[in-house]
Every structure is written in structure tokens, then in C-alpha cells.
Design an enzyme around this catalytic site. Sequence first.
Site, PDB file in Angstrom:
ATOM      1  N   LYS A   1       0.817  -1.104  -0.028  1.00 12.43           N
ATOM      2  CA  LYS A   1      -0.099   0.104  -0.109  1.00 12.43           C
ATOM      3  C   LYS A   1       0.834   1.433  -0.002  1.00 12.43           C
ATOM      4  O   LYS A   1       2.162   1.281  -0.048  1.00 12.43           O
ATOM      5  CB  LYS A   1      -0.902  -0.147   1.404  1.00 12.43           C
ATOM      6  CG  LYS A   1      -1.678  -1.303   1.305  1.00 12.43           C
ATOM      7  CD  LYS A   1      -3.052  -1.259   0.092  1.00 12.43           C
ATOM      8  CE  LYS A   1      -3.466  -2.417  -0.307  1.00 12.43           C
ATOM      9  NZ  LYS A   1      -4.432  -3.165   0.598  1.00 12.43           N
TER      10      LYS A   1
HETATM   11  C1  LIG Z   1      -5.408  -4.499   1.073  1.00 11.08           C
HETATM   12  C2  LIG Z   1      -6.961  -4.199   1.005  1.00 11.08           C
HETATM   13  C3  LIG Z   1      -7.876  -4.622   2.001  1.00 11.08           C
HETATM   14  C4  LIG Z   1      -7.230  -5.202   3.054  1.00 11.08           C
HETATM   15  O1  LIG Z   1      -6.353  -4.827   3.860  1.00 11.08           O
HETATM   16  P1  LIG Z   1      -4.993  -5.605   4.881  1.00 11.08           P
HETATM   17  O2  LIG Z   1      -4.581  -4.313   5.721  1.00 11.08           O
HETATM   18  O3  LIG Z   1      -4.266  -6.203   4.306  1.00 11.08           O
HETATM   19  O4  LIG Z   1      -6.378  -6.203   5.977  1.00 11.08           O
HETATM   20  C5  LIG Z   1      -9.228  -4.428   2.120  1.00 11.08           C
HETATM   21  N1  LIG Z   1      -9.715  -3.660   0.911  1.00 11.08           N
HETATM   22  C6  LIG Z   1      -9.009  -3.442  -0.179  1.00 11.08           C
HETATM   23  C7  LIG Z   1      -9.647  -2.617  -1.106  1.00 11.08           C
HETATM   24  C8  LIG Z   1      -7.691  -3.479  -0.021  1.00 11.08           C
HETATM   25  O5  LIG Z   1      -6.981  -3.306  -1.295  1.00 11.08           O
END
Ligand SMILES: *Cc1c(COP(=O)(O)O)cnc(C)c1O
Length: 383
Positions: free
Chosen positions: A184
Amino acid sequence: MREQFLVFGSPQIQQAEIEEVVDSLKSGWLGTGPKVKQFEEDFAKYKSTPYSAALNSCTAGLHLSCVALGLQPGDEVITTPMTFCASVNAIIHSGATPVLADINPKTFNINPVEIEKKITPNTRAILPVHFAGRPCNMDAIMTIAQKYNLALIEDCAHAIETEYKGAKAGTFGDFGVFSFYVTKNVITGEGGMIISSDEERISRIKVLGLHGMSRHAWQRFSDSGYKHYFVHEAGYKYNMMDIQAAIGIHQLKRVEQNWLRRQEIWQRYNEAFADLAIDLPADIEPDTRHAYHLYSILVDEARTGISRDRFLEAMTAEKIGIGVHYLSIPEHPHYQKTFGWRPKDYPHAMKVGRETVSLPISAKLTDGDVEDVIAAVYKILKN
Ligand SMILES: *Cc1c(COP(=O)(O)O)cnc(C)c1O
């Protein structure tokens, strides 16, 4: 061809994070402590919001948001078929039923017209995802939420830097939920954050995120003496550690600098691919700010002569790591079995899911890496 494989979404880690993590390790305070508190405050400040709660993932945050809304079996939450499975699973684990509303094929975001078609007397909430960091049509979504008295949870996993008509993503609804997973825009390895303008709601989230206990563990053993805790409800184990926050504090300081770098890469791709027979990301809507989390192209075999999956293989052979965000939710067997969902009932999400390819757009990429990506795409599509 490149010598080294270009890992998709590889994070940019600098000396400041490394030193802060070492500081946590040397202090002996690894768990939830002062660094988590600082990261929560820094993040709330960045989002211009009063309250925040750091957690061990965005998935945990989406789940707790659903729990904190008091959703019950039989309640329905409308979300998008073009998302990561966590958005849907969080609804399921709260006991509520997910309902999908198809996307706008240009923006890949949930289409408000489709949301309104899916509303029933059991609808309680809308859970939009700001896909790739492009804000959803929040005017239309807020109008629907108000008209039908629905709660709103924004999945902001892609949308830390996103803005819509001057307001920041995550500040529209009851809760805005962010991810700091390794790929991210701001990372802590694993990690998440919930923001809200409601102090009581955030305190409830903090209690729910640590077993339902009345005090934070890091206050239990402080030098002011042992304090008893009391369990007020059966909670979860979703707290963030100081080791994670140590990374996040310094990542967040570079969030704008990294955004500028990704904007540069985005523009370079747009220029370079303009004459290819692929669809590029739609233009950015006026009065909005895109977070440039994903750069997605659509590879339509009828136009390119190569299928999406063969394109993925060819890119890998060129040593370029790529991603698919995402196969539409109804493509997965579990949801077909449980809810009877079929991909063709959400035709726009199905088409995007079967043609999309995410190219690397991490701030860590060098100009040379970016040119390698472009050269590989050209080589494959011009052959
Ligand atoms: C990455 C992601 C999540 C989950 O995030 P985590 O921190 O890995 O639990 C949820 N929704 C979207 C759209 C994502 O890209």
C-alpha cells in the site's frame, strides 16, 4: 531485458524506519505503546480528523466497523464486486449479508445508480471502495445514505491521499478504514487504521480491538502501578504493535513526496501508452485528488491479439512483476456457493476483472525501472 526481477509493489524502506524499529526493540516495548499513540495522532492530523484507532490490518478495521454499527443477521450491506475479498468477508463475519452493486466501467468504482437498485427494507449500510485511490461519487452516495438512513463505511485501503471536492477520503461516513499492508501507499508490514469524527465510536473500536477490555494493556503495567481491567464485551485481538507504528510514523512523513513520485510515473505511463490498443485509467475527475495507488490497463484480446493471462505471463518473462486488482468477487467459488452470485450478473466488474493488469507504480521505482516496464509492454503488444 532487465537482469533483476522487478517485484510488484515493493515498499520503499529508509534508514529512519530502520532506526525507529531498532529503538523499539532496544526499549523492550514491542507491543501497543507510545509509538502507536503517536502514529494515531500523526495520521489523524494528516486526514484532518479528530479521532483514530490503529489496528493490525484494514480487514480488522472493516470488521470492527461493521460490529460497531451493531449489524445483525439479516441486515444487508451494499458493496462493490470490484474489490479485495476482505471488504466482503468483513461484512460476513459481522453476521450481516453482503449485497453487490456493479461498477461504473470507466472509474471501476461502485455505481450509485446500481446501489439504489439494491436497496431493500433490510439495507443498513453502504461500504464503498475508492478503487485505486480514485474517489467514489460521494455526492450521490451521501444522498442515497441520507435518503434511506444508511450507515457508511469507506474502504480507504487505496485512498490515503484521496480527496473529493475538498474533503478527504474516509471523512464522509461513519468510519474510514485504511491499510498499511506492504504493497500500500504507506506501510507498516501489516497494519490498519480507522478514523471517525465521533469520539465515543472510536473508544468503542479501541475496546473491541483489544478483547473488550476497559484499559489498554500498555497502561496496565505502567510505572503508576498495576491496574485491574474489566471485560465489557467479547472483543477481538486486533491491536497494532509499536514495532509496526515505528515504521508507519516515518512512512507517513514521506506520504506526499511519494505521491508526487507516483504521479510522475502515472503521467509517464499515460504518455508512453497513448498509441497502444489498450484502455488506460480514465482521466482524473475535476475537483478530486487521486491517490495513484494502482495503474491499471485493460487488455482486451479482441483488440490486442493477446489474452490478459498470456500478457501476465509475458510480463513475468520480461522480469516485470504485475498484479491483478481484481478478479470480480463473484468469480470466487465460496461466494457463488453461499450467495449464488454469478460473474455475468455484474457485467462491468466481470469485464474489468478479466482484462485488468496493474503495472508497477511504487515510489521506489527508478526512472530506469519505469522505462523497463514501458519497453516490456511495447515488446509484448507490438509483437
Ligand atoms: C488491501 C486491501 C484490504 C485489506 O487490507 P489489509 O490491511 O491487508 O487487511 C481491504 N480492502 C482493499 C480494497 C484492499 O486493497
